[in-house]
Design an enzyme around this catalytic site. Structure first.
Site, PDB file in Angstrom:
ATOM      1  CG  HIS A   1     -28.053 -38.307 -27.727  1.00  0.00           C
ATOM      2  ND1 HIS A   1     -29.084 -37.504 -28.127  1.00  0.00           N
ATOM      3  CD2 HIS A   1     -27.545 -38.877 -28.838  1.00  0.00           C
ATOM      4  CE1 HIS A   1     -29.214 -37.606 -29.438  1.00  0.00           C
ATOM      5  NE2 HIS A   1     -28.294 -38.435 -29.896  1.00  0.00           N
TER       6      HIS A   1
ATOM      7  CE  LYS B   1      -4.196  -1.575   2.328  1.00  0.00           C
ATOM      8  NZ  LYS B   1      -3.692  -2.591   3.296  1.00  0.00           N
TER       9      LYS B   1
ATOM     10  NE  ARG C   1      -5.725   2.732   4.553  1.00  0.00           N
ATOM     11  CZ  ARG C   1      -6.707   3.009   3.684  1.00  0.00           C
ATOM     12  NH1 ARG C   1      -6.923   2.236   2.646  1.00  0.00           N
ATOM     13  NH2 ARG C   1      -7.472   4.052   3.850  1.00  0.00           N
TER      14      ARG C   1
ATOM     15  NE  ARG D   1     -10.714  -0.762  -7.887  1.00  0.00           N
ATOM     16  CZ  ARG D   1     -11.467  -1.040  -6.833  1.00  0.00           C
ATOM     17  NH1 ARG D   1     -10.962  -1.675  -5.810  1.00  0.00           N
ATOM     18  NH2 ARG D   1     -12.729  -0.670  -6.800  1.00  0.00           N
TER      19      ARG D   1
ATOM     20  N   GLY E   1      -5.667 -11.710   8.571  1.00  0.00           N
ATOM     21  CA  GLY E   1      -5.204 -11.699   9.951  1.00  0.00           C
ATOM     22  C   GLY E   1      -4.442 -10.438  10.274  1.00  0.00           C
TER      23      GLY E   1
ATOM     24  CB  CYS F   1      -8.972 -34.611 -30.663  1.00  0.00           C
ATOM     25  SG  CYS F   1      -9.027 -36.349 -30.204  1.00  0.00           S
TER      26      CYS F   1
ATOM     27  CG  MET G   1      -5.237  -3.338  12.411  1.00  0.00           C
ATOM     28  SD  MET G   1      -4.487  -1.981  13.309  1.00  0.00           S
ATOM     29  CE  MET G   1      -4.617  -0.688  12.105  1.00  0.00           C
TER      30      MET G   1
ATOM     31  CE1 TYR H   1      -4.591 -32.079 -33.501  1.00  0.00           C
ATOM     32  CE2 TYR H   1      -2.522 -32.706 -34.552  1.00  0.00           C
ATOM     33  CZ  TYR H   1      -3.794 -33.026 -34.104  1.00  0.00           C
ATOM     34  OH  TYR H   1      -4.258 -34.310 -34.235  1.00  0.00           O
TER      35      TYR H   1
ATOM     36  CB  SER I   1      -5.239 -37.485 -31.904  1.00  0.00           C
ATOM     37  OG  SER I   1      -6.151 -36.513 -31.470  1.00  0.00           O
TER      38      SER I   1
END
Lengths: 885, 885
Positions: free
Chosen positions: A453, A23, A93, A337, A102, A837, A104, A857, A769
Site C-alpha cells: 500500500h 589499444k 601490453r 576517452r 586472462g 500500462c 596479459m 503507446y 492495455s
C-alpha cells in the site's frame, strides 16, 4: 617482399582494429589526430598467429622490424634503451580486437636494470621514485612474464612494511625499496633458477613472448569458448615510451574534462600537479591546482593542451576525459576517452553540441541515458554530500526527502499544519494513513514490497518512499525506531532516498528537480524521432497535470479504486459492500456517484483533447473493509475479558462479514471483471459517472475521449457480458442528456489466458492495455508482495533471474505472451489500439521492447513520461538500418 | 417425365436423408428392415424448395402424387380418409435433413371431423378417447397450422377443469371433452373468421403448407444463420397412418428393450397394456403386464414382436428401445432407437455383442461412456432408492457411504474400533483429522472446495467426500448439525454421495463396485487400441496397489508432502522448519529421511518394472505449522486475561515465527523449487531417500525406475541449479552404495512461463509433466479454493465458462500453452517424456486432448485409471480416417 609485422603508431589508424587490436588502433588514431602521444609501435595480431603457426617462434623479420621501430622511438625521444645516462623505458601490453580476461596486462618501466636505474635517479633527482619504479618493474615482470605467484612478492613487501612500522607502501623510504628490489630479485633467482634478466632487449623479447602466450591461457580460451569468439584472431603487442611528470619543475601530470562534467558548461575542467606522477595525484599527498592555473604557470603548454582538448572533442564528437603528462616542458597526451558526466551535464552537453553543429539531434538523443532523465525529474541527494546511512530498504518510490520523524498520520497532519516537514514512519501503511502520507515529505515502512500500500500510494502521489526496511524496528509505544544500533526518536530528522532505498540520519543537502530548457529541447528531438506514443498513469487531476506538463499524450490508466479509499468516501463504500438489500446498496452507490463524477470531470478538463483510459473497480471488496485480524483480536480480547457493548456486537457482526469475504489468494480471487459480473451495480455506477462527467465537460467546450477498461478478463465471455451490460448504461446516460460522446470499450490483458485467446477477446475489445504487473505475476506464478521480501532479490543476486521481472519486462516469457496477443488481436481487429500500462511502461528496455512489438503507446507514471519519450526515440534509432535496392 | 415429389416409406431408404429428411429416411429404413411400420409417405425437400420457387404454390404434380400415395395407404390399411365408418387418420410432421427448433411439430389425428369422430367412437367403443382425440386435433391444428395463440386453448381447457372441479386433464369426462371441442371450434371461428376445416383433404392441404411455411419461420431462419446451415435445404413432409391400441381386447400398446437395460442380460425386457394407448401406460392408471406375459396372451404377436426385436438389434447393431402398438391383432412398430442403459448393462452388452460377433471390439469400446466406467468403480447409491436429501455440497471425492455422524477424529477412531461405521463431519479438516478420515466411511465438511484438505486427502485415500456444504451449520458444543431445518445429532446415521455432492438422512441402499469380467474384457480391448499410456497419481503403497490393479503403467505423480503431515512425522517436520541452526535442522532431516526412504521402498516394490515420478516437496512450509489465527486467538486471550505460563510463552514465540512466514498469496509464494533453492537441505534429503530406497529394492531383484520431478519451475535457471545440486547428491548416494540406478530428472510444467519457454527448460528436463491444476489456476488467474465457493459455479451456470476448467481441461487457453510447450520441448529434446498429472488426467475429454497433443501418458487418480484407459482408446477411434492414394 617480407610481411609487415610491426606498425609505428603514426602508421596505423582507428580502422585497423583487426590487425592492431583495440589499444594499438586507439593509439594510432590519437596519433593521427595530431595528438602528442608518447611514441610507440604495435606488433600485429598476424604476428601472434604466425608465432603459433611456427611452433612458438617469432616469425621471420618480426624482431628485426621491432628493433627498427625501437630505433625510431629512440630517435624521437632522444633516449636509448639500456642507456645508463638517458634510458628509454617502455610499457608492453597486449591488445586483442576484443578485450578479454586472462590476457596479459601491462608491464611498465621495461628497460630498467641496475645501470639504467642510476640514470633515472640522476635525471629525476628522486631516488625513492627510482627504486619504487624498479621494484614495481621486477614485481610486474616476475608475475606476468616469469609466472611467479604474485602473493610471494606481496609477502616480501608486507614483511618490509612490518619491519619498519610502515602502514602504506608510500611510507617506505628509498632505502626500504632498494632492499625490497633486492629481495624481489632473490625471489626470482629462487623461483626460476636464473638471474632476473638485466638486458633490456632480453626483457623486451620475453615480454613480447609472454603477451603471445597469454592469448592461449586457459582463462582466455574458456572466455572465448563461452562467448563464442574465434580462437584464430590473435593478439597484438603494444610497446610504448614511458614518460614521467616528476622530472622536475617543468614536468607535471593532470587530468581534465573538455567540459564541466557536473554542469555541462563548455569550459575546461580538471586539475594538475607539477613535478608529480599520476600516483601522487591519486594518493592526495599534495593538493592539485585547478587546470585554469596552468594558463599562468605554463602558458604555452596550457594553450597547447587547450588546443588538443578542442581537437579531441571535435575528433571524437563527444566530451572527453583526458590524462596528460608534461615531461621537461613537453606535453604528452596519455589517454582520451568519453568522459563520465552527471545527468544535468549529459543533457546540456548533448543539446549544446547540437547547437554547435557538432552532432545531430539523433546523436544527442542517443547520448543521454533514460535513467539520467529520470534523476533530473526528482529531488536528489547532492552527490557531494556526506551521508550516514542507517538502513537500506526497497526503493519503492523515487526521489529524496528530509523531515522530522512522526509515527502516525494524525500527528503528521498536525505537525505539518505547524509548518514542519515530516517523514511518516509506519510498520506498514493502510488506507487510514493516506491523509498523513499526503502531507508528509516521504514515507518509510518496515514491512511491505514494491506493491505494498505504501509503495503504490507513494508512487501515485509522487512522494519518495522506502519500504520493507527490515532492519528498522519500530516501537510505537516509545515512539522511536532503531536500526543498526542507531535510535531515532519522534521529532528527530532523517532523510530517505526513494531512488536507492537508503535511510540517513539528519538532513542532507538536496538538488531540486528542474525541467531545464536543454532537457525540453532534448525531449523535443526525441518526440520528432519516436513513433511510440507516451501516455501516463494518473488517478487524480493533479497527476494528470504533471503528466501533461511532462508531455503525456493521454492517460493510459486511471485507476478508480484509490478514489474510494479517501477518508470521506470509505465509509460509504463500506456501507455499499455490507448492504443487506438493493435499496441500501443503491443509495450508497448514488452517493459515491457524485464523488466519482467529480473525479472524472477534473481529469477530463486537464486532458482536453486527449484520450483517458479509465479502469473499472478492480480490487477485491474486502480491501475496503477493516482488517480481519485487527477485528479478530479486538473481539477475542473483549470475549476473554467478558466485556460486551453495542460497539463490540457491531464488531462481532463485522468480523463475520469480513471472515466470509476472506480469500486464500486474493490476487487470484473475486476481483476485476468478476466483481462486475457478480455485482453489476458498481460498474454501472462507474460508467454512469464517466459519461455524465464527459457530457458535463464537453458542454464546456472541452474535447473528451473516455475509454472504459474492463479489468482481469480471462475469457471472452466475461468481456462480452460486462460490455453488453455497460453499453446499455452508457446509451441510457447519453439518451438522458440527449447528446453523444465518442467512447471506447476495451480490456486489460493481464491474465495469461486473455493473451493466449486474444483473437477471441479482440472481438469485443476496441483496445488492449497490457497490465504487465499482474501478467508478470501470473506468468511467473510469483506474488510480488510475497516474493520481493523473501526470494526475488536473492534470485536476482544469484543470477537465477537476470533482472527483477517486475522492474524490467521479461521479454522471453511475458514478452512472448504479449507478442502472441498483439498478433492475434490485430488479426481479429486490425485497428485495435494497443498499449501497456504496467510499471514497465516507464522502463527504458521495456519501452524499446514495446516499440519493437508495435504497440501504439506506453503508459508510464507521470514522472517517468520524459524517460519513456527518450527511450522510445532511442528504440527507433536502435533499429537496424533497412537497405533498399 | 414429371418430377417425383412423393415417396412411400417402402420406396425410400436411410441413405436418402437429403431428399426425405431425417424422419422420412428413418421411417423408410425401418420399413426396409421388414418392420411393420404404420404406412405413410414423404413429400420431398425438393418439393419444399419448388414451393418457394413458384411463389408458395405446390409444384405441379405434387398434390396428385400425394393423393396417389394416400390411396395406397387406404388400400394397405383398409381405412379411408373421411370415411365415417372406418376413417383413416394420419399424422403430419416436418422432417428436414437437420432437425431444428422453429420447425413444425406433429399434427396427430388429422382426418377427424364430426362424422369420422363418430366412426372412431363406434370402433373403439370409447367416447372419452374419441372426444379427447378430437379436441387434441383441433388444438394442435389450431395452434400449428392456423397460428392461433396456444394459451387461448389452454384457458378454455382450464376453465372447464375449474368448472367441474377436475385436477388433471384425465379427470375430464367424455361430455366435458365434447364441450371443450365445441368451444375450441368456436375459438377458431373467432380467431380466423372461418369455420374449423372439416374436410380432411382441406386439413391435409393446410397441414402440408404449414410444414413448408415453417421452414421459413423467423426462429428457423435465425437458427440456421447461427449454425451456418444453408437456407436452401428445404424440409420434407411426412404423412403417416395413425394406429390405436385401444380398439378392443385384440389391441394394445407397449414398450420393450431388446436386452435388460439394468443388467445387460440378453432377454426381452419391457411391458405392455392391452386395450390401451401409450398415454394410458404413462398415466399409470392400470398396471402394465411384463412383456413375457404376451407370449401367453398373444402368442403369435409375441413371436412376431420377438422376431422384429432381434431383427432390429441386428439391423442397428445395438440394444434397441422399442415402442409398439397392436391394433385389432396387427402389430405395428412405432419407434426404435438405441436404448438407454445402466453402466453395468452398457459394459455387458458391448462385450456380449463382441462375443456374439455383432460388433467389433472397436465399436464396443465406443459404446461405453468413460463416465459409466467410473461409476462402476465406486460404491453407488442404488438408483431405485428413495432418498431424503438434506444438503448439497461439492462432489469432492466420488463414491457413496453411510454411517453414524461423529464430529471429531478421535471419536471416529474410537467408534470404528467398536465396529461402528462412521461419517466424519467437520467444519473443515486439517492434518490433525487425517487419522479420523482414514477410519471413516466418508467425510462431510461445511467449508472448503475441491482442493481443500478434506477433498485432497479423501481423493488420495479413496474415501467419498462432500465438501463446502454451505447449508450445514455445525454446532460442535452441542455435537449436532442442522441443514435446511433438519437437525442431526452425533450418532445419527446419514449417507453421503461424493459423486453428486448430496447428503441424505439415514442409511440408503448401495451398489458395491465391481471390476466385472466384462469390464476387464472391455478395458482389454481399449488397451489394444490406445497409444497413450495411463499412469496413476499415488502417494502411498496402498494407492499404488489400487493403481496397478486398475491397470496403471506407472506412477505419474507421487507427492511427498502428504507423508510429512502424518501424525508421527509432523512434529519432526516442524522441528526442521523452526530450527535455528543447521545442526538441529540436519538432525530433524536425518530422522525424516528414514520415514521417506520407507515410503519409497513400499511404492517401488509395488511398481516393480514401472516408472515412478516423485515430486519433491512443493507446499509452502507454513502449511506444516500450526494455524496462525488459532495461535493469535490463544495468545490474545491469554494476554487479555493476564495469564502467563511457559506454554503461553512458547505459543507467543511460535506466533511470531508463523507470522513471519505468512504470505498474501501462498499459491504464488515461497514453494516448489523456490524452497529448494533457499533450503537445499530438504531436497537433498529427499533425493537421498529416493536413491537409497531404489538401491535397497533393486537388491531385492526389483526393477526400479525413479524419476525425480522438480516442481514450480518458471525459469530454466531454477531447474538448472536445483538439478545440478541434486545430481551431486544422487551420484554421492550411488557411489556410497557402489551401484548405479537409472533415474531421470524432470519438471512439472505448471507455471505459464515454463510452458512459454519450454525450449529452454527442456535443456535440463528429461521429462515434462503438465501440472494442469496449477497451470489452470495461473493461466486463468483464478485461485481454485477461492473461486469454487464464490464465483466459479455461477460462471458455469451462466455459461460465462463452458465448463469448470478445473474438471475439464480448457483446451483453448491452457491447451494452447500445452501445445506450445510440447512443440518447443520436443524441438530441444526429441525424446523428452511428456505426461500430464493434473486432475484432468482422468477426465475423458481431456484425455482425448492429451492424445491429440501426442503426450506419452496421462496420470490419473488410481480409481480413474480404467476411465482413462477407455477414453484413450476412444480418442484413437475418434481420429479422422486417413485416406491414402
Amino acid at each position: 617482399m617480407s610481411t609487415k609485422w610491426v606498425y609505428a603508431f603514426r602508421e596505423g589508424s582507428g580502422k585497423m582494429r583487426d590487425l592492431l587490436g583495440g589499444k594499438g588502433a586507439g593509439a594510432a588514431e590519437m596519433t593521427r589526430a595530431g595528438l602528442p602521444v608518447p611514441p610507440g609501435f604495435t606488433i600485429t595480431t598476424e604476428a601472434c598467429n604466425a608465432y603459433y603457426a611456427s611452433g612458438e617462434r617469432f616469425p621471420d623479420g618480426m624482431w628485426e622490424q621491432a628493433m627498427a621501430a625501437l630505433r625510431e622511438l629512440e630517435r624521437e625521444t632522444g633516449k636509448k634503451l639500456g642507456d645508463p645516462n638517458n634510458p628509454l623505458l617502455v610499457s608492453v601490453r597486449s591488445g586483442a580486437r576484443i578485450s578479454m580476461p586472462g590476457m596479459m596486462d601491462t608491464v611498465l618501466n621495461l628497460g630498467l636494470n641496475e645501470d639504467t636505474l642510476k640514470g633515472l635517479i640522476a635525471r629525476t633527482n628522486n631516488p625513492r621514485f627510482g627504486y619504487d619504479a624498479y621494484r614495481r618493474f621486477i614485481q610486474m615482470f616476475g608475475k606476468i612474464v616469469l609466472d611467479i605467484d604474485a602473493t610471494k612478492f606481496e609477502h616480501i613487501l608486507d614483511a618490509r612494511k612490518q619491519k619498519v612500522g610502515a602502514q602504506l607502501d608510500t611510507d617506505l623510504s628509498a632505502e626500504d625499496l632498494k632492499i625490497v628490489a633486492e629481495e624481489f630479485k632473490e625471489l626470482v633467482r629462487k623461483e626460476t633458477g636464473q638471474e632476473f634478466p638485466s638486458d633490456p632487449y632480453e626483457q623486451l623479447r620475453l615480454a613480447i613472448q609472454a603477451v603471445f602466450r597469454s592469448w592461449n591461457s586457459p582463462r582466455a580460451i574458456t572466455y572465448r569458448e563461452f562467448n563464442k569468439i574465434p580462437h584464430n584472431l590473435g593478439t597484438a603487442v603494444n610497446v610504448q615510451t614511458m614518460v614521467f611528470g616528476n622530472m622536475g619543475s617543468d614536468s607535471g601530470t593532470g587530468v581534465a574534462f573538455t567540459r564541466d562534467p557536473n554542469t555541462g558548461e563548455n569550459v575546461l575542467y580538471g586539475e594538475y600537479l607539477p613535478n608529480a606522477q599520476g600516483e601522487d595525484v591519486v594518493a592526495g599527498i599534495r593538493t592539485p591546482h585547478p587546470i585554469a592555473a596552468m594558463a599562468q604557470e605554463w602558458p604555452s603548454v596550457y594553450q597547447e593542451f587547450k588546443r588538443y582538448a578542442e581537437l579531441l572533442e571535435r575528433h571524437y564528437r563527444d566530451m572527453q576525459d583526458l590524462e596528460f603528462t608534461v615531461e621537461n616542458g613537453k606535453l604528452y597526451m596519455l589517454q582520451t576517452r568519453s568522459g563520465k558526466r552527471s545527468a544535468i551535464a549529459a543533457v546540456k552537453i548533448a543539446v549544446d553540441m547540437v547547437n554547435e553543429g557538432l552532432i545531430t539531434r539523433e546523436e544527442a538523443v542517443q547520448r543521454v541515458e533514460p535513467g539520467q532523465v529520470e534523476q533530473l525529474l526528482h529531488r536528489q541527494i547532492d552527490p557531494r554530500a556526506q551521508v550516514h546511512v542507517i538502513a537500506r530498504g526497497l526503493n519503492a518510490s523515487p526521489g529524496a526527502a528530509s523531515g522530522k520523524v512522526v509515527f502516525d498520520a494524525d500527528r503528521a497532519v498536525e505537525w505539518s499544519k505547524n509548518g514542519e516537514k515530516v517523514i511518516l514512519v509506519r510498520p506498514e501503511t493502510s488506507p487510514d494513513d493516506v491523509h498523513g502520507m499526503i502531507v508528509a515529505q516521504g514515507i518509510l515502512t518496515a514491512r511491505g514490497g514494491a506493491t505494498s500500500h505504501a509503495a503504490v500510494v507513494a508512487r501515485s502521489i509522487g512522494k519518495p518512499c522506502v519500504a520493507g526496511t527490515e532492519t528498522v524496528k519500530i516501537d510505537l509505544d516509545r515512539r522511536q525506531f532503531a536500526s543498526n544500533g542507531v535510535v531515532i526518536n519522534e521529532g528527530d530528522v532523517i532523510s530517505i532516498n526513494g531512488s536507492t532505498g537508503e535511510v540517513m540520519e539528519g538532513a542532507v543537502p538536496m538538488i531540486e528537480p528542474e525541467l531545464t530548457p536543454e532537457l525540453q529541447a532534448l525531449l523535443g528531438y526525441a518526440d520528432a524521432i519516436r513513433r511510440l506514443q507516451v501516455w501516463a498513469n494518473a488517478d487524480y487531476p493533479r497527476d494528470a497535470e504533471i503528466a501533461r506538463r511532462n508531455g503525456a499524450q493521454g492517460i493510459g490508466l486511471c485507476r478508480t479504486e484509490h478514489m474510494f479509499f479517501e477518508t470521506e468516501r470509505l465509509p460509504i463504500m463500506q456501507e455499499m459492500i455490507l448492504a443487506r438489500d438493493d435499496a441500501t446498496r443503491q443509495a450508497a452507490l448514488d452517493r459515491l456517484l457524485v464523488f466519482q463524477k467529480n473525479d472524472f470531470v477534473g481529469i477530463f478538463r486537464v486532458m482536453d483533447g486527449l484520450p483517458v483510459v479509465i479502469r473499472l473497480l478492480d480490487p477485491p471488496l474486502h480491501e475496503f473493509l477493516p482488517d480481519y485480524e485487527e477485528l479478530l483480536v479486538q473481539v477475542t480480547e473483549a470475549h476473554a475479558r467478558g466485556e460486551t457493548s453495542p460497539e463490540i456486537e457491531r464488531k462481532e457482526a463485522l468480523l463475520k462479514e469480513v471472515a466470509a469475504m476472506r480469500e486464500a489468494n486474493p490476487m487470484l480471487g473475486l476481483r476485476g471483471c468478476r466483481l462486475g459480473l457478480l455485482f453489476p451495480q458498481i460498474n454501472a455506477m462507474q460508467v454512469r459517472a464517466i459519461l455524465q462527467a464527459a457530457i458535463e465537460v464537453s458542454r464546456e467546450g472541452i474535447s473528451v475521449h473516455p475509454e472504459i477498461m474492463i479489468p482481469l478478463v480471462g475469457h471472452v465471455n466475461e468481456l462480452k457480458m460486462v460490455r453488453e451490460q455497460l453499453e446499455k448504461v452508457a446509451e441510457e446516460v447519453m439518451a438522458e442528456a440527449q447528446t453523444r460522446i465518442p467512447y471506447k470499450f476495451g480490456t486489460m490483458i493481464e491474465v495469461p489466458r486473455a493473451a493466449l485467446t486474444a483473437d477471441e477477446v479482440a472481438r469485443y475489445a476496441e483496445f488492449f492495455s497490457f497490465g504487465t504487473n499482474d501478467l508478470t505475476q501470473m506468468t511467473f506464478g510469483i506474488s510480488r508482495d510475497d516474493a520481493e521480501g523473501k526470494f526475488l532479490l536473492q534470485y536476482v543476486e544469484r543470477k537465477i533471474l537476470p533482472t527483477n521481472p517486475f522492474q524490467v519486462l521479461d521479454q522471453t516469457g511475458v514478452g512472448k505472451l504479449m507478442k502472441l496477443a498483439v498478433e492475434a488481436g490485430r488479426a481479429t481487429r486490425p485497428d485495435i489500439e494497443l498499449g501497456i500500462c504496467g510499471e514497465h511502461g516507464g522502463e527504458p528496455s521495456s519501452v524499446a521492447f514495446c516499440h519493437r512489438l508495435g504497440l501504439n503507446y506506453v503508459s508510464a507514471s507521470p514522472f517517468r513520461v520524459p524517460v519513456a519519450r527518450l527511450a522510445a526515440a532511442q528504440a527507433v534509432l536502435a533499429e537496424p538500418v533497412e537497405t533498399g535496392f
